[in-house]
Scaffold this active site. Structure first.
Site, PDB file in Angstrom:
ATOM      1  N   GLY A 187      55.111  67.851  23.116  1.00 36.06           N
ATOM      2  CA  GLY A 187      53.928  68.630  23.402  1.00 36.06           C
ATOM      3  C   GLY A 187      53.058  67.922  24.435  1.00 36.06           C
TER       4      GLY A 187
ATOM      5  CD  GLN B  34      48.594  70.121  30.793  1.00 38.07           C
ATOM      6  OE1 GLN B  34      48.740  70.097  32.003  1.00 38.07           O
ATOM      7  NE2 GLN B  34      47.639  70.834  30.218  1.00 38.07           N
TER       8      GLN B  34
ATOM      9  CB  THR C 165      51.140  60.618  29.602  1.00 33.24           C
ATOM     10  OG1 THR C 165      50.274  59.479  29.437  1.00 33.24           O
ATOM     11  CG2 THR C 165      52.463  60.337  28.897  1.00 33.24           C
ATOM     12  CE1 TYR C 166      53.853  54.157  34.966  1.00 35.86           C
ATOM     13  CE2 TYR C 166      52.134  52.992  33.757  1.00 35.86           C
ATOM     14  CZ  TYR C 166      53.260  52.976  34.558  1.00 35.86           C
ATOM     15  OH  TYR C 166      53.804  51.774  34.954  1.00 35.86           O
TER      16      TYR C 166
ATOM     17  CB  SER D 129      48.633  59.688  25.662  1.00 34.15           C
ATOM     18  OG  SER D 129      47.803  59.292  26.732  1.00 34.15           O
ATOM     19  CG  LEU D 130      49.168  62.698  19.386  1.00 30.79           C
ATOM     20  CD1 LEU D 130      50.155  61.780  18.697  1.00 30.79           C
ATOM     21  CD2 LEU D 130      47.984  62.977  18.470  1.00 30.79           C
ATOM     22  N   GLY D 131      51.730  63.045  21.827  1.00 28.12           N
ATOM     23  CA  GLY D 131      52.550  64.228  22.072  1.00 28.12           C
ATOM     24  C   GLY D 131      53.701  64.264  21.081  1.00 28.12           C
TER      25      GLY D 131
ATOM     26  CB  ALA E 133      51.675  56.256  24.980  1.00 27.34           C
TER      27      ALA E 133
ATOM     28  CB  CYS F   9      46.529  64.486  28.830  1.00 30.37           C
ATOM     29  SG  CYS F   9      47.281  62.989  28.136  1.00 30.37           S
TER      30      CYS F   9
END
EC number: 2.3.1.181
Length: 220
Positions: free
Chosen positions: A71, A73, A75-76, A137-139, A152, A168
């Site tokens: 899920g 957008q 990220t690095y 960040s979260l996905g 991350a 994101c």
């Protein structure tokens, strides 16, 4: 198995082999398979989530871009960033997807609190923030009632590649990291704290640690 967790420390790895191994693990797991958390530092890579848009890739240069099925957008990922992949049977844990997201955000908030870093989640943008600046960040992806992908957390890394994207999907989103708030500068220290918090939050009673790389079978 509900209270058993296997933690795999994978060290430095390229993104794609680990991504493929996550798929294979999730496809092959049964109701008896213990949950696993994979801890890894990736070599430099941009990953586009399912909601990712090409316009958020501003100037990727020599860093590869991988289209992912998580899920979120773009990220690095790079060295000095703690990536944790959560391979959890949500039905067995009686967790909904929103519950898992909240648990992971609280996991990071509690981990940072141990280093006297105050952070918070945002209702409009998954992840964890310090004074409105993104530190984690979260996905996630859910298949057969089981999660894969994860978080991350920026620990002590070169943040400049984030300037080549809209992190994101947010133009001008400022990224920060643990080390700049007088927290630890080594990923391993933060890993230990993160796992301690995870075991508490998700009520794991048996934890096994491994450095064995996950099998990718014959998948290309």
């Amino acid at each position: 198995m509900q209270h058993q967790l296997v933690v795999k420390r994978l060290g430095r790895q390229d993104y794609e082999p680990v991504w493929k191994a996550m798929h294979e693990f999730t496809d092959q797991r049964t109701e008896e398979t213990p949950d696993e958390v994979w801890l890894v530092e990736h070599n430099p890579v941009f990953t586009q989530g399912q909601a990712g848009k090409a316009e958020h890739l501003i100037n990727t240069g020599d860093i590869p871009v991988v289209q992912s099925d998580r899920g979120g957008q773009v990220t690095y990922h790079g060295p000095g960033q703690l990536v944790a992949y959560f391979l959890i049977n949500l039905r067995r844990k009686k967790l909904g997807v929103r519950d898992l997201v909240t648990t992971i955000e609280n996991l990071v908030i509690n981990t940072l609190k141990a280093y006297n870093i105050d952070s918070a989640a945002r209702p409009d943008a998954p992840g964890v923030y310090v004074d409105g600046k993104k530190i984690c960040s979260l996905g996630l992806r859910i298949r057969k009632g089981c999660s894969f992908h994860g978080l991350a957390l920026n620990v002590n890394m070169d943040l400049t590649p984030f300037l080549r994207i809209n992190p994101c999907g947010y133009a001008g989103m400022e990224m920060v990291q643990v080390s700049q708030f007088n927290g630890p500068s080594d990923v391993e220290t933060v890993e230990k704290q993160l796992i301690e918090e995870l075991v508490t939050l998700l009520d794991y009673e048996r934890v096994e640690f491994s450095t064995e790389a996950p099998s990718q079978g014959n998948k290309a």
